[in-house]
Design a protein around this motif. Structure first.
Motif, PDB file in Angstrom:
ATOM      1  N   UNK A 270     -38.173  36.884 -54.760  1.00  0.00           N
ATOM      2  CA  UNK A 270     -37.349  35.687 -54.924  1.00  0.00           C
ATOM      3  C   UNK A 270     -35.867  36.018 -54.909  1.00  0.00           C
ATOM      4  N   UNK A 271     -35.479  37.110 -55.570  1.00  0.00           N
ATOM      5  CA  UNK A 271     -34.058  37.483 -55.588  1.00  0.00           C
ATOM      6  C   UNK A 271     -33.578  37.882 -54.199  1.00  0.00           C
ATOM      7  N   UNK A 272     -34.464  38.415 -53.372  1.00  0.00           N
ATOM      8  CA  UNK A 272     -34.099  38.792 -52.009  1.00  0.00           C
ATOM      9  C   UNK A 272     -33.752  37.569 -51.184  1.00  0.00           C
ATOM     10  N   UNK A 273     -34.590  36.529 -51.248  1.00  0.00           N
ATOM     11  CA  UNK A 273     -34.281  35.363 -50.413  1.00  0.00           C
ATOM     12  C   UNK A 273     -33.056  34.618 -50.938  1.00  0.00           C
ATOM     13  N   UNK A 274     -32.820  34.662 -52.255  1.00  0.00           N
ATOM     14  CA  UNK A 274     -31.589  34.071 -52.786  1.00  0.00           C
ATOM     15  C   UNK A 274     -30.379  34.771 -52.180  1.00  0.00           C
ATOM     16  N   UNK A 275     -30.396  36.110 -52.183  1.00  0.00           N
ATOM     17  CA  UNK A 275     -29.273  36.869 -51.634  1.00  0.00           C
ATOM     18  C   UNK A 275     -29.123  36.627 -50.137  1.00  0.00           C
ATOM     19  N   UNK A 276     -30.249  36.578 -49.418  1.00  0.00           N
ATOM     20  CA  UNK A 276     -30.197  36.363 -47.971  1.00  0.00           C
ATOM     21  C   UNK A 276     -29.627  34.984 -47.650  1.00  0.00           C
ATOM     22  N   UNK A 287     -19.251  28.565 -47.894  1.00  0.00           N
ATOM     23  CA  UNK A 287     -18.437  28.978 -49.028  1.00  0.00           C
ATOM     24  C   UNK A 287     -18.049  30.431 -48.843  1.00  0.00           C
ATOM     25  N   UNK A 288     -17.245  30.971 -49.760  1.00  0.00           N
ATOM     26  CA  UNK A 288     -16.539  32.226 -49.494  1.00  0.00           C
ATOM     27  C   UNK A 288     -17.281  33.480 -49.916  1.00  0.00           C
ATOM     28  N   UNK A 289     -18.096  33.432 -50.950  1.00  0.00           N
ATOM     29  CA  UNK A 289     -18.673  34.653 -51.509  1.00  0.00           C
ATOM     30  C   UNK A 289     -20.190  34.562 -51.585  1.00  0.00           C
ATOM     31  N   UNK A 290     -20.850  35.673 -51.240  1.00  0.00           N
ATOM     32  CA  UNK A 290     -22.310  35.759 -51.342  1.00  0.00           C
ATOM     33  C   UNK A 290     -22.745  36.352 -52.678  1.00  0.00           C
ATOM     34  N   UNK A 291     -21.856  36.353 -53.656  1.00  0.00           N
ATOM     35  CA  UNK A 291     -22.131  36.958 -54.954  1.00  0.00           C
ATOM     36  C   UNK A 291     -23.359  36.321 -55.614  1.00  0.00           C
ATOM     37  N   UNK A 292     -24.233  37.162 -56.156  1.00  0.00           N
ATOM     38  CA  UNK A 292     -25.359  36.718 -56.973  1.00  0.00           C
ATOM     39  C   UNK A 292     -25.192  37.331 -58.360  1.00  0.00           C
TER      40      UNK A 292
END
Length: 322
Positions: A270-276, A287-292
């Protein structure tokens, strides 16, 4: 007139049930953060505007894809208010607001609060910490349904993430007493058998599939009324669903086959698809940042290359967003 009022006047069945609050694609909204980890509220507003612009009839917030478990109460309330301000004036789109509290008292209070705040429906994730009994799960679900009736409730069944086990007969028994149990979000693997069981039950319960649409074609054939994926490439899901709904099964299968290598990998975690999905949104200019927020998945070099290949392959469906 709100979306809830529209449903109350249309497709009414003899048993008092109404058309479910999800038809077709119903994305779960992501939450952008700044590089220092703060919530990017303007970025979230752009997410809402983008998703509504794809022609969907409903959206859900906050879910696993929203990192709901990493939001403070104040952040959650602020973002929910942003969403409802956007959907409130639009009777053609429904805002489904999620309730994931593990204490029944808190779940009931939150459900009432979001309905009073303007939510058209509630997405209810049953409690799962410390393996509650089947009896206590059912009591929890019934308490929330009763507290907000007749507001529609989507019951989320996500056994991989929660370990919760609910069967079709249990859900049908709940629905016989609570007509506002409008829909079940089925995220078992595979979802198709439960979707078919729910459709054949008494009463028949409509279902949507989640889990990034990995099993979307089978779910559609078994009677799913919608799909509830993440939101960074909503246009692809809308096109797949359009093809199936219009009878172009071969076209829907073909587009899904192209998508499947990507989503099947990303949904390994789940955390992988959130980051992807966040990086996809950044690449598209949303938006500007892919920060998780930590703890989370950090994309490696090959996973980033995979995202860039994905965007190149589907460039015709995924325009740059401004």
């Amino acid at each position: 007139m709100t979306a809830t009022q529209v449903w109350a006047q249309t497709d009414r069945a003899g048993d008092g049930r109404r058309r479910p609050p999800v038809r077709g694609v119903s994305p779960v909204l992501e939450v952008p953060f700044t590089e220092d980890g703060a919530v990017d509220v303007p970025g979230f507003r752009r997410v809402v505007d983008y998703v509504l612009g794809t022609g969907v009839s409903s959206v859900m917030f906050p879910g696993f894809a929203s990192e709901f478990h990493k939001l403070s109460e104040a952040e959650r309330a602020e973002l929910t208010a942003v969403l409802l301000a956007e959907t409130g004036p639009r009777p053609e789109v429904a805002a489904i607001v999620a309730v994931q509290d593990h204490a029944t008292r808190l779940a009931v209070a939150r459900a009432r609060a979001v309905v009073e705040g303007g939510a058209d429906a509630v997405n209810l994730l049953p409690p799962h910490f410390l393996a509650p009994s089947r009896r206590s799960l059912v009591a929890h679900v019934r308490a929330v349904l009763e507290a907000i009736a007749p507001t529609p409730v989507v019951l989320q069944y996500a056994p991989t993430e929660t370990g919760t086990s609910l069967d079709g007969e249990t859900l049908a028994a709940i629905a016989r007493e609570h007509t506002n149990l409008a829909l079940v979000k089925v995220e078992s693997s595979p979802p198709g058998p439960l979707i078919a069981e729910l459709a054949a039950g008494e009463p028949a319960l409509p279902a949507v599939e989640g889990y990034a649409g990995v099993q979307l074609p089978d779910a559609f054939r078994r009677g799913a009324v919608g799909t509830q994926p993440g939101c960074s490439f909503t246009e692809i899901y809308v096109e797949i669903w359009r093809r199936f709904a219009e009878g172009d099964e071969a076209g829907g299968e073909e587009l899904h086959r192209r998508l499947l290598p990507y989503i099947s990998y990303w949904m390994l975690d789940t955390e992988l698809i959130i980051a992807a999905e966040k990086l996809i949104s950044v690449r598209r200019g949303l938006f500007a940042s892919a920060y998780c927020r930590e703890p989370g998945h950090r994309l490696d070099r090959e996973e980033i290359r995979m995202i860039d290949r994905f965007l190149a392959e589907f460039a015709d469906l995924l325009p740059t967003l401004t």
